[in-house]
Enzyme design. Structure first.
Site, PDB file in Angstrom:
ATOM      1  N   ASP A   1       0.834  -1.207   0.000  1.00 20.44           N
ATOM      2  CA  ASP A   1       0.000   0.000   0.000  1.00 20.44           C
ATOM      3  C   ASP A   1       0.866   1.254   0.000  1.00 20.44           C
ATOM      4  O   ASP A   1       1.964   1.258   0.547  1.00 20.44           O
ATOM      5  CB  ASP A   1      -0.925  -0.034   1.234  1.00 20.44           C
ATOM      6  CG  ASP A   1      -2.119   0.887   1.074  1.00 20.44           C
ATOM      7  OD1 ASP A   1      -2.347   1.394  -0.052  1.00 20.44           O
ATOM      8  OD2 ASP A   1      -2.833   1.109   2.079  1.00 20.44           O
TER       9      ASP A   1
ATOM     10  N   ASN B   1     -11.041  -2.837  -5.270  1.00 22.76           N
ATOM     11  CA  ASN B   1     -10.295  -1.863  -6.069  1.00 22.76           C
ATOM     12  C   ASN B   1     -10.980  -1.501  -7.391  1.00 22.76           C
ATOM     13  O   ASN B   1     -10.595  -0.526  -8.043  1.00 22.76           O
ATOM     14  CB  ASN B   1      -8.853  -2.334  -6.329  1.00 22.76           C
ATOM     15  CG  ASN B   1      -7.951  -2.234  -5.123  1.00 22.76           C
ATOM     16  OD1 ASN B   1      -7.071  -3.068  -4.904  1.00 22.76           O
ATOM     17  ND2 ASN B   1      -8.134  -1.211  -4.288  1.00 22.76           N
TER      18      ASN B   1
HETATM   19  C1  IPE Z   1      -5.428  -2.814  -0.205  1.00 21.41           C
HETATM   20  O1  IPE Z   1      -5.080  -1.506  -0.387  1.00 21.41           O
HETATM   21  C2  IPE Z   1      -5.437  -3.531  -1.515  1.00 21.41           C
HETATM   22  C3  IPE Z   1      -4.130  -3.739  -2.141  1.00 21.41           C
HETATM   23  C4  IPE Z   1      -2.972  -3.381  -1.652  1.00 21.41           C
HETATM   24  C5  IPE Z   1      -4.176  -4.424  -3.390  1.00 21.41           C
HETATM   25  P1  IPE Z   1      -6.180  -0.363  -0.553  1.00 21.41           P
HETATM   26  O2  IPE Z   1      -5.446   0.923  -0.659  1.00 21.41           O
HETATM   27  O3  IPE Z   1      -7.103  -0.705  -1.655  1.00 21.41           O
HETATM   28  O4  IPE Z   1      -6.981  -0.469   0.821  1.00 21.41           O
HETATM   29  P2  IPE Z   1      -7.908   0.578   1.546  1.00 21.41           P
HETATM   30  O5  IPE Z   1      -8.917   1.051   0.545  1.00 21.41           O
HETATM   31  O6  IPE Z   1      -7.023   1.691   1.989  1.00 21.41           O
HETATM   32  O7  IPE Z   1      -8.493  -0.165   2.697  1.00 21.41           O
HETATM   33  C1  IPE Z   2      -1.566   0.201  -3.373  1.00 22.88           C
HETATM   34  O1  IPE Z   2      -1.352   1.567  -3.433  1.00 22.88           O
HETATM   35  C2  IPE Z   2      -1.745  -0.409  -4.726  1.00 22.88           C
HETATM   36  C3  IPE Z   2      -3.090  -0.934  -4.986  1.00 22.88           C
HETATM   37  C4  IPE Z   2      -4.104  -0.916  -4.160  1.00 22.88           C
HETATM   38  C5  IPE Z   2      -3.309  -1.523  -6.288  1.00 22.88           C
HETATM   39  P1  IPE Z   2      -2.554   2.588  -3.413  1.00 22.88           P
HETATM   40  O2  IPE Z   2      -2.945   2.908  -4.814  1.00 22.88           O
HETATM   41  O3  IPE Z   2      -3.650   2.094  -2.549  1.00 22.88           O
HETATM   42  O4  IPE Z   2      -1.840   3.840  -2.773  1.00 22.88           O
HETATM   43  P2  IPE Z   2      -2.492   4.893  -1.784  1.00 22.88           P
HETATM   44  O5  IPE Z   2      -3.087   4.127  -0.648  1.00 22.88           O
HETATM   45  O6  IPE Z   2      -3.520   5.647  -2.562  1.00 22.88           O
HETATM   46  O7  IPE Z   2      -1.332   5.754  -1.364  1.00 22.88           O
HETATM   47 MG    MG Z   3      -4.109   2.342  -0.608  1.00 25.39          MG
END
Ligand code: IPE
Ligand code: IPE
Ligand code: MG
Length: 233
Positions: free
Chosen positions: A13, A61
């Site tokens: 993340d 997602n």
């Molecule tokens: C969790 O991250 C999913 C992945 C890393 C693939 P998200 O960024 O989607 O999670 P939330 O929305 O902050 O809970």
């Molecule tokens: C994790 O990074 C990757 C996926 C969930 C695919 P994020 O895209 O959630 O990054 P933040 O949380 O917005 O920084």
């Molecule tokens: Mg995220």
């Protein structure tokens, strides 16, 4: 001697925030994030981790803007085509969990090819959670048990936790030892809920694109110092 984790899972993340800090588009963070995933997969192999499970795309997602979803799918394609081939040369077997068969047909074919190509590899296993949601996974396992009950093949009283675990996609993997989440968020976001029952948890502030071998090694060292009691003394 301290124990090393056999199965490590990571919620990757913080790609978006990494990009934002640099006034870059979110996709730049995802691109760097894929690079990190590859480096961390090699690091895990070097550090003797048997199974590394990476959360790449959750069932939730899909709620992101279309442009970001298609960008992520494009990166996944490149990862499966280019990086998995390279990892395979080092003996890494690929496994994919989640509802990946519902993804675009060209991506499904690439995944099937990569699974076949790496099936015989034995150095380590890289599990990619793709269109994965833990609640859906548990629900599917329970539904199959319900069907067996309906068919008269199983008594409700005979159902154990093991029955449910055997119906999960991780049934063939060693138990989850260590679950890491980057970027400072302290939640599971529907990842390996059942499997994490007795996993050690590590939440780090580092944004995923900045994560690397040194931090993984530190996480493994920290794991070795923890005392897992499993409810006992
Ligand atoms: C969790 O991250 C999913 C992945 C890393 C693939 P998200 O960024 O989607 O999670 P939330 O929305 O902050 O809970
Ligand atoms: C994790 O990074 C990757 C996926 C969930 C695919 P994020 O895209 O959630 O990054 P933040 O949380 O917005 O920084
Ligand atoms: Mg995220």
């Amino acid at each position: 001697m301290s124990a090393s984790p056999r199965h490590v899972a990571i919620i990757m993340d913080g790609n978006g925030r990494w990009a934002k800090k640099r006034f870059l588009p979110r996709m730049a963070g995802h691109k760097k994030g894929v690079e990190t995933a590859k480096q961390v997969a090699y690091a895990a192999l070097d550090l003797g981790v048997e199974v590394l499970t990476l959360y790449a795309f959750s069932t939730e997602n899909w709620a992101r803007p279309d442009e970001e979803v298609s960008g992520l799918m494009g990166l996944l394609k490149i990862f499966i085509q280019r990086d998995v081939r390279e990892l395979s040369e080092r003996g890494v077997r690929l496994k994919v969990i989640g509802n990946w068969r519902a993804l675009a047909p060209d991506l499904v074919v690439l995944i099937e090819d990569a699974l076949t190509q790496t099936a015989g590899n034995t150095a380590s296993t890289l599990v990619i959670a793709l269109n994965y949601g833990s609640q859906a996974e548990i629900t599917a396992s329970v539904r199959r048990l319900a069907e067996q009950v309906k068919a008269g093949a199983l008594e409700p009283d005979a159902i154990t936790a093991d029955h449910i675990a055997q119906g999960l996609e991780t049934a063939d993997l060693p138990p989850l030892d260590l679950l890491i989440r980057t970027s400072g968020e302290v939640r599971l976001s529907n990842f390996l809920l059942w499997q994490a029952a007795y996993a050690e948890m590590l939440f780090v502030e580092t944004l995923w694109p900045d994560f690397g071998k040194a931090e993984l090694a530190a996480a493994l060292d920290g794991f070795g110092e923890r005392e897992r009691r499993y409810g006992g003394l």
